[in-house]
Motif scaffolding. Structure first.
Motif: not given
Length: 232
Positions: A43-51, A78-84
């Motif tokens: 459950a913790g592996s799923l409870a991340r942003p952008f999913i 998302l990575e780099g500027d899109t992640l921020f």
């Protein structure tokens, strides 16, 4: 609250007690805070942003419990500027959106914004549009083409923002003012107009500041520290 699965995204998560997490979710019913037990497992592996998720919440009080959590689509990479930028959107929603205040249109705006970020769409217009829609959804919006007296904005005049009210015409130029022509460009989302994007960024900072309670945005500070750090 219904025990059916509802669409959701994780906005913020932090450890809670021994093996749980306290998670802020964005749902069509608003921002919901819930305890996720067994956060170190699947459950913790799923409870991340952008999913994109589907979540079953239980509990009648403001602090819910996650009864079930399932993926509902691909994760937005998302990575780099899109992640921020994604972290910035999450922080705005966590800080400004009241708990259990339903905003289904804001949920769809967020979902669409993640898709646009993942597709590497131009960041500045995307972020300005999100900030503006967020202010309007929360009842903090104001007219861009009329002043606080209802008069049309004049292209050659200068205006001062009165947060939550609108623009007041001023007779003498001062730092921090906005030229009427740029306000009219913003009203039409005419980002090709010279200076419009820069003015929009400055405007949104002024408009958001009273609602952030004087605390700086962590995502913005983190982004600036990465940009300013020396690269080997």
């Amino acid at each position: 609250m219904s025990t059916t699965l509802v669409p959701a995204f994780v906005l913020h998560s932090r450890p809670y007690r021994e093996s749980s997490a306290l998670v802020d979710f964005l749902t069509p019913q608003g921002r919901l805070r819930a305890v996720l037990r067994g956060a170190r497992g699947k459950a913790g592996s799923l409870a991340r942003p952008f999913i994109s998720l589907e979540v079953e919440f239980r509990g009648r009080h403001e602090l819910k419990t996650v009864a079930r959590l399932e993926p509902a689509g691909v994760a937005h990479w998302l990575e780099g500027d899109t992640l921020f930028s994604g972290l910035y959107l999450n922080e705005l929603l966590t800080r400004l959106l009241p708990a259990e205040d339903a905003h289904p249109e804001l949920f769809e705006l967020y979902r669409g914004s993640l898709l646009a970020l993942a597709a590497r769409r131009p960041l500045e217009p995307l972020l300005r549009a999100f900030e503006w829609r967020l202010l309007c959804e929360l009842g903090y919006g104001f007219a861009l083409d009329r002043d606080i007296h209802g008069l049309p904005v004049a292209p050659e005049s200068f205006y001062r923002l009165q947060p939550d009210a609108g623009f007041e015409a001023v007779q003498q130029f001062q730092p921090g003012l906005f030229k009427g022509a740029l306000l009219l460009s913003m009203a039409e989302a005419d980002w090709a107009s010279e200076g419009a994007l820069g003015a929009a960024k400055r405007l949104m900072r002024q408009a958001l500041a009273p609602h952030l309670g004087g605390r700086p945005l962590v995502s913005r500070e983190l982004f600036m520290s990465i940009k300013e750090s020396p690269r080997g």
